[in-house]
Design an enzyme around this catalytic site. Structure first.
Site, PDB file in Angstrom:
ATOM      1  N   ASP A  12    -107.403 -25.451  26.096  1.00 56.87           N
ATOM      2  CA  ASP A  12    -107.431 -24.338  27.039  1.00 56.87           C
ATOM      3  C   ASP A  12    -106.655 -24.766  28.287  1.00 56.87           C
ATOM      4  OD1 ASP A  12    -108.440 -21.906  28.338  1.00 56.87           O
ATOM      5  OD2 ASP A  12    -109.698 -23.281  29.477  1.00 56.87           O
ATOM      6  N   SER A  46    -104.663 -20.150  25.453  1.00 55.02           N
ATOM      7  CA  SER A  46    -105.071 -19.480  26.688  1.00 55.02           C
ATOM      8  C   SER A  46    -105.266 -17.986  26.497  1.00 55.02           C
ATOM      9  CB  SER A  46    -104.002 -19.709  27.765  1.00 55.02           C
ATOM     10  OG  SER A  46    -104.333 -19.054  28.971  1.00 55.02           O
ATOM     11  N   ALA A  47    -106.014 -17.390  27.407  1.00 58.50           N
ATOM     12  CA  ALA A  47    -106.113 -15.932  27.475  1.00 58.50           C
ATOM     13  C   ALA A  47    -104.897 -15.356  28.202  1.00 58.50           C
ATOM     14  CB  ALA A  47    -107.392 -15.529  28.210  1.00 58.50           C
ATOM     15  N   LYS A 197    -109.992 -17.616  19.552  1.00 60.90           N
ATOM     16  CA  LYS A 197    -109.139 -18.798  19.618  1.00 60.90           C
ATOM     17  C   LYS A 197    -109.165 -19.604  18.326  1.00 60.90           C
ATOM     18  CE  LYS A 197    -109.006 -19.330  24.643  1.00 60.90           C
ATOM     19  NZ  LYS A 197    -109.162 -20.228  25.808  1.00 60.90           N
ATOM     20  N   ASP A 220    -113.520 -24.859  28.448  1.00 59.95           N
ATOM     21  CA  ASP A 220    -114.587 -24.764  29.453  1.00 59.95           C
ATOM     22  C   ASP A 220    -115.283 -23.404  29.469  1.00 59.95           C
ATOM     23  OD1 ASP A 220    -112.190 -23.514  30.678  1.00 59.95           O
ATOM     24  OD2 ASP A 220    -113.520 -23.301  32.400  1.00 59.95           O
ATOM     25  N   ASN A 223    -115.119 -18.092  25.982  1.00 56.04           N
ATOM     26  CA  ASN A 223    -114.091 -17.710  25.019  1.00 56.04           C
ATOM     27  C   ASN A 223    -113.435 -18.916  24.350  1.00 56.04           C
ATOM     28  OD1 ASN A 223    -112.720 -18.484  27.365  1.00 56.04           O
ATOM     29  ND2 ASN A 223    -111.047 -17.046  27.030  1.00 56.04           N
TER      30      ASN A 223
END
Length: 267
Positions: A12, A46-47, A197, A220, A223
């Site tokens: 992430d 990542s988002a 993910k 962390d 998601n």
């Protein structure tokens, strides 16, 4: 920490690889580059939209596939899509209208491909996100901007903790077919229900021919949980919420203490 060297590493970005100043620690960067030279891919997950991920990859100094929109879009080294899952346009519009009506103080952002569309680019939440991701939002209408694409990759809601928590409950109730997860206490990510993910991990493990039993992952947020639990070596950062740390078990140092490096330094 485990001394077993992973064949591939998924990480992430915000709150994990990046510190509170939104940069990569020097020790982490050097070690990632050394592992990359040995043929161990370090994959950014990542988002964020693609441009926001590529800016971090440029700072890192690698050239590998990336996983964007929490697994909704996986791109190879050349930026070609290996996997893409969009939310239907009508569904995205319905969710957006619910937020507009019931939670007018929440900032709603719509993403698809490399486009980030908002109603007001002077909203403090938008300006803050532009500073963090170094990407630029554009003002537009979701229906007209994304009509030719058949859907959007993500809605991002930004707001105060209590309102975000209330919106999360209502959206999960009203739209069970969607994935509704918090990336932090103020950010709520909304995507097609098939998106996570772990799907991105699956796509790239197949792409490289590396089993998930030889993969490591760092994260962390809520998601990140499916990704951390999908691999054999999943690590959660010390700065994660207690409920996230409890579900994963393996806890490394915080993002400000280069928690990734604390694990991979002997690999």
């Amino acid at each position: 920490m485990d001394k077993k060297v992973a064949g591939i590493i998924f990480s992430d970005i915000d709150g994990t690889l990046l510190n509170s100043s939104h940069h990569i620690g020097a020790c982490t960067r050097r070690k990632v580059l050394a592992l990359d030279q040995r043929g161990i891919p370090f994959i950014l997950v990542s988002a964020r939209m693609p441009d926001g991920v590529y800016l971090v990859q440029k700072e890192l100094g690698t050239r590998r596939p990336v996983i964007c929109y929490s697994g909704g879009l996986v791109l190879d080294e050349e930026g070609k899509a290996l996997y893409s899952c969009r939310m239907e346009l009508a569904l995205a519009g319905a969710a957006e209208q619910l937020i507009k009506k019931e939670y007018p103080n929440i900032c709603c952002n719509i993403y698809g491909g490399n486009q980030w569309v908002v109603k007001d680019d002077q909203n403090p939440w938008v300006i803050r996100e532009e500073t963090i991701t170094r990407s630029k939002a554009v003002v537009g209408d979701v229906q007209s901007v994304f009509a030719g694409d058949g859907g959007v990759h993500k809605l991002l809601l930004m707001g105060e903790v209590e309102e975000i928590a209330q919106a999360e409950k209502e959206l999960k109730r009203e739209f069970p077919e969607l994935s509704v997860l918090r990336s932090n206490q103020n950010y709520l990510e909304i995507m097609d229900g098939k998106v996570n993910k772990a799907q991105g991990v699956h796509v790239l493990c197949q792409y490289y021919g590396i089993p998930k039993e030889e993969a490591a992952a760092f994260g962390d947020g809520e998601n990140d949980l499916d990704m951390l639990l999908a691999v054999k070596y999943g690590y959660v950062m010390a700065n994660a919420l207690p409920r996230v740390r409890e579900k994963v078990g393996r806890v490394t140092k915080s993002n400000d203490e280069e928690g990734i490096y604390a694990v991979i330094q002997e690999w």
